[in-house]
Design a protein around this motif. Structure first.
Motif, mmCIF file in Angstrom:
data_model
loop_
_atom_site.group_PDB
_atom_site.id
_atom_site.type_symbol
_atom_site.label_atom_id
_atom_site.label_comp_id
_atom_site.label_asym_id
_atom_site.label_seq_id
_atom_site.Cartn_x
_atom_site.Cartn_y
_atom_site.Cartn_z
ATOM 1 N N ASN A 2 3.258 4.923 7.420
ATOM 2 C CA ASN A 2 2.727 6.302 7.291
ATOM 3 C C ASN A 2 2.938 6.751 8.955
ATOM 4 O O ASN A 2 3.877 6.346 9.608
ATOM 5 C CB ASN A 2 1.406 6.479 6.780
ATOM 6 N N TRP A 3 2.596 8.172 9.009
ATOM 7 C CA TRP A 3 2.871 8.837 10.158
ATOM 8 C C TRP A 3 2.098 8.024 11.477
ATOM 9 O O TRP A 3 2.742 8.295 12.360
ATOM 10 C CB TRP A 3 2.320 10.368 10.089
ATOM 11 N N LEU A 4 1.113 7.609 11.261
ATOM 12 C CA LEU A 4 0.479 6.769 12.323
ATOM 13 C C LEU A 4 1.473 5.786 12.835
ATOM 14 O O LEU A 4 1.552 5.336 14.079
ATOM 15 C CB LEU A 4 -0.784 6.213 11.865
ATOM 16 N N GLY A 5 1.780 4.951 11.692
ATOM 17 C CA GLY A 5 2.873 3.698 12.169
ATOM 18 C C GLY A 5 4.037 4.318 12.933
ATOM 19 O O GLY A 5 4.683 3.616 13.683
ATOM 20 N N GLU A 6 4.546 5.406 12.488
ATOM 21 C CA GLU A 6 5.552 5.934 13.415
ATOM 22 C C GLU A 6 5.354 6.258 14.628
ATOM 23 O O GLU A 6 6.054 5.985 15.596
ATOM 24 C CB GLU A 6 6.260 7.488 12.559
ATOM 25 N N THR A 25 -4.414 -4.077 5.611
ATOM 26 C CA THR A 25 -3.205 -4.543 4.847
ATOM 27 C C THR A 25 -1.923 -3.948 5.295
ATOM 28 O O THR A 25 -0.715 -3.977 4.910
ATOM 29 C CB THR A 25 -3.206 -4.226 3.342
ATOM 30 N N LEU A 26 -1.854 -3.731 6.637
ATOM 31 C CA LEU A 26 -0.892 -3.191 7.511
ATOM 32 C C LEU A 26 -0.326 -2.085 6.849
ATOM 33 O O LEU A 26 1.027 -1.619 6.774
ATOM 34 C CB LEU A 26 0.343 -4.308 7.516
ATOM 35 N N GLN A 27 -1.036 -1.245 6.168
ATOM 36 C CA GLN A 27 -0.749 0.193 5.613
ATOM 37 C C GLN A 27 -0.133 1.138 6.660
ATOM 38 O O GLN A 27 0.992 1.892 5.921
ATOM 39 C CB GLN A 27 -1.724 0.739 4.557
ATOM 40 N N ALA A 28 -0.419 1.182 7.831
ATOM 41 C CA ALA A 28 -0.093 2.088 8.530
ATOM 42 C C ALA A 28 1.214 1.869 9.250
ATOM 43 O O ALA A 28 2.180 2.567 9.395
ATOM 44 C CB ALA A 28 -1.097 2.340 9.643
#
Length: 172
Positions: A2-6, A25-28
């Motif tokens: 998601n945006w945080l991961g970016e 679950t590594l969702q970000a």
């Protein structure tokens, strides 16, 4: 991702080792390279991701005590600090700053946002989903974090404004 991961991926260099504390679950972020250790105290999350990256089942402050100074390039605390008592959250920050070689990256709600334990995404009741403390920007800036507030216009229903912080580490 998601945006945080970016945002996080922009901070991590190719080949950096990443200690991902409270990984869920590594969702970000998804998996962040070959040297990514995902740590969480809720085993069902780790069972979900164990085939994608190396995992460690541990309480965050205790996990941090396992690693020597400057042993990880990047330490992540994404949506983690608010789940600890304030003293434990501050201790976790101090230990993360000690363990990180290059930087610590965090994300936490702005202020105290009430939340009780719940069943996230069907993984069963997780008491660690409860929020136990809150932070404001000035607290983190005093520790050397460059902070950005999560853009209020991009919030989904049920989300709260949050603080994204990056603290470069010195080699001291």
């Amino acid at each position: 991702m998601n945006w945080l991961g970016e945002l996080v991926r922009q901070e991590i260099g190719e080949g950096d080792s990443v200690l991902d504390l409270g990984c869920g679950t590594l969702q970000a972020t998804g998996v962040l390279g070959a040297r990514h250790l995902a740590v969480d105290c809720f085993r069902p999350y780790l069972d979900e991701i164990k085939d994608r990256t190396l995992t460690l089942h541990a309480f965050i402050p205790l996990a941090l005590e396992m690693f020597p100074a400057r042993s990880w390039d990047v330490v992540l605390l994404l949506d983690v600090l608010e789940h600890l008592r304030k003293d434990a959250a501050l201790s976790a920050l101090t230990l993360a700053e000690h363990v990180a070689r290059k930087k610590v990256i965090l994300f936490t709600p702005l202020g105290m946002v009430a939340q009780v334990g719940f069943n996230y995404a069907g993984f069963g009741f997780n008491p660690w989903q409860e929020h136990r403390c809150g932070f404001i920007v000035s607290e983190l800036e005093q520790r050397g974090y460059s902070c950005l507030l999560h853009d209020n216009h991009s919030l989904q229903a049920g989300e709260h404004k949050g603080i994204y912080g990056v603290r470069p580490c010195t080699s001291a």
